[in-house]
Design a protein around this motif. Structure first.
Motif, short mmCIF file in Angstrom:
data_model
loop_
_atom_site.label_atom_id
_atom_site.label_comp_id
_atom_site.label_asym_id
_atom_site.label_seq_id
_atom_site.Cartn_x
_atom_site.Cartn_y
_atom_site.Cartn_z
N ALA A 159 0.83 -1.21 0.00
CA ALA A 159 0.00 0.00 0.00
C ALA A 159 0.86 1.26 0.00
N LYS A 160 2.19 1.07 -0.14
CA LYS A 160 3.15 2.17 -0.19
C LYS A 160 3.17 3.00 1.09
N ALA A 161 2.95 2.33 2.24
CA ALA A 161 3.00 3.00 3.54
C ALA A 161 4.31 2.64 4.23
N ALA A 162 4.93 3.60 4.85
CA ALA A 162 6.17 3.36 5.59
C ALA A 162 5.83 2.69 6.92
N SER A 163 6.70 1.78 7.34
CA SER A 163 6.45 1.11 8.61
C SER A 163 7.75 0.74 9.30
N TYR A 164 7.64 0.54 10.61
CA TYR A 164 8.73 0.07 11.45
C TYR A 164 8.21 -1.11 12.24
N SER A 165 8.96 -2.19 12.26
CA SER A 165 8.61 -3.35 13.05
C SER A 165 9.86 -4.13 13.40
N PHE A 166 9.79 -4.82 14.51
CA PHE A 166 10.93 -5.64 14.95
C PHE A 166 11.32 -6.67 13.91
N VAL A 167 10.41 -7.08 13.03
CA VAL A 167 10.74 -8.11 12.05
C VAL A 167 11.70 -7.59 10.99
N TYR A 202 19.32 -3.50 14.08
CA TYR A 202 19.87 -3.24 15.41
C TYR A 202 21.38 -3.42 15.36
N ASP A 203 22.08 -2.73 16.26
CA ASP A 203 23.52 -2.97 16.33
C ASP A 203 23.74 -4.37 16.90
N GLU A 204 24.98 -4.84 16.85
CA GLU A 204 25.29 -6.23 17.21
C GLU A 204 24.82 -6.59 18.62
N GLU A 205 25.02 -5.69 19.56
CA GLU A 205 24.64 -5.96 20.95
C GLU A 205 23.12 -6.07 21.11
N ALA A 206 22.39 -5.16 20.49
CA ALA A 206 20.93 -5.18 20.60
C ALA A 206 20.32 -6.29 19.77
N ALA A 207 20.97 -6.68 18.67
CA ALA A 207 20.43 -7.73 17.80
C ALA A 207 20.27 -9.06 18.55
N VAL A 208 21.18 -9.33 19.47
CA VAL A 208 21.09 -10.56 20.27
C VAL A 208 19.79 -10.55 21.08
N LEU A 209 19.44 -9.40 21.63
CA LEU A 209 18.23 -9.29 22.43
C LEU A 209 16.97 -9.27 21.57
N LYS A 258 19.45 0.31 24.77
CA LYS A 258 19.51 0.67 23.34
C LYS A 258 18.28 0.19 22.58
N LEU A 259 17.92 -1.05 22.82
CA LEU A 259 16.76 -1.63 22.15
C LEU A 259 15.49 -0.86 22.52
N PHE A 260 15.33 -0.57 23.80
CA PHE A 260 14.18 0.18 24.27
C PHE A 260 14.14 1.57 23.63
N GLU A 261 15.26 2.26 23.63
CA GLU A 261 15.29 3.62 23.08
C GLU A 261 15.04 3.64 21.58
N GLN A 262 15.60 2.67 20.86
CA GLN A 262 15.38 2.61 19.42
C GLN A 262 13.91 2.37 19.09
N ASP A 263 13.33 1.39 19.76
CA ASP A 263 11.92 1.09 19.50
C ASP A 263 11.00 2.23 19.94
N LEU A 264 11.31 2.85 21.07
CA LEU A 264 10.48 3.96 21.54
C LEU A 264 10.59 5.17 20.61
N ALA A 265 11.78 5.43 20.08
CA ALA A 265 11.94 6.53 19.11
C ALA A 265 11.10 6.27 17.86
N ALA A 266 11.10 5.03 17.39
CA ALA A 266 10.30 4.68 16.21
C ALA A 266 8.81 4.81 16.51
N LEU A 267 8.41 4.43 17.71
CA LEU A 267 7.01 4.57 18.09
C LEU A 267 6.60 6.04 18.14
N ARG A 268 7.46 6.86 18.70
CA ARG A 268 7.17 8.31 18.76
C ARG A 268 7.06 8.92 17.36
N ALA A 269 7.87 8.44 16.43
CA ALA A 269 7.91 9.01 15.07
C ALA A 269 6.72 8.56 14.22
#
Length: 148
Positions: free
Chosen positions: A26-34, A38-45, A63-74
């Motif tokens: 549908a040509k919509a931008a999205s962010y999802s964990f799938v 993530y950087d190497e350290e966060a990718a493990v989590l 890092k994981l929390f902040e990255q996901d929360l920033a994407a949620l805010r955006a």
């Protein structure tokens, strides 16, 4: 263009990916964990079960929390793919509290009064996209004609 944050469970990864791909079509931008990078350290989590025993104070968890929360805010919209776990439901509450438009996709095991935060609950990704198109949130494919 609307931007969507898609939350769900690793155990329900295929259904989450269905929603991500439907939004792509549908040509919509999205962010999802799938698909998040993530950087190497966060990718493990971020892997299935990877954060189950992690210390909440660890730099990787932060890092994981902040990255996901920033994407949620955006994002402008939040999509919860059911069934989902506690973390995805917490994200839904955050999204609603931030004033995001919230949508849900998937089977509902039982009625939850707080599911009233969702503007619509669809049984599958196609139903979500149909609803978003009817509301002019995502576009119809080029060449598609609607009958009025």
């Amino acid at each position: 263009m609307s931007k969507f944050f898609i939350a769900g469970s690793w155990r329900n990864r295929a259904a989450v990916l269905d929603v991500v791909e439907a939004l792509d079509q549908a040509k919509a931008a999205s962010y999802s964990f799938v698909r998040a990078e993530y950087d190497e350290e966060a990718a493990v989590l971020a892997a299935p079960g990877g954060a189950d025993d992690a210390a909440l104070e660890s730099p990787a968890v932060r890092k994981l929390f902040e990255q996901d929360l920033a994407a949620l805010r955006a994002a402008e919209h939040f999509v919860l793919v059911l069934p989902a776990g506690a973390a995805a439901h917490i994200e839904a509450g955050i999204a609603f509290g931030l004033g995001k438009r919230c949508w849900a996709v998937g089977p509902v095991d039982r009625s939850e009064t707080l599911y009233r935060i969702f503007e619509a609950m669809s049984t599958d990704a196609t139903g979500l996209i149909d609803r978003l198109r009817a509301l002019h949130i995502v576009r119809w494919p080029i060449g598609h004609r609607t009958v009025h």
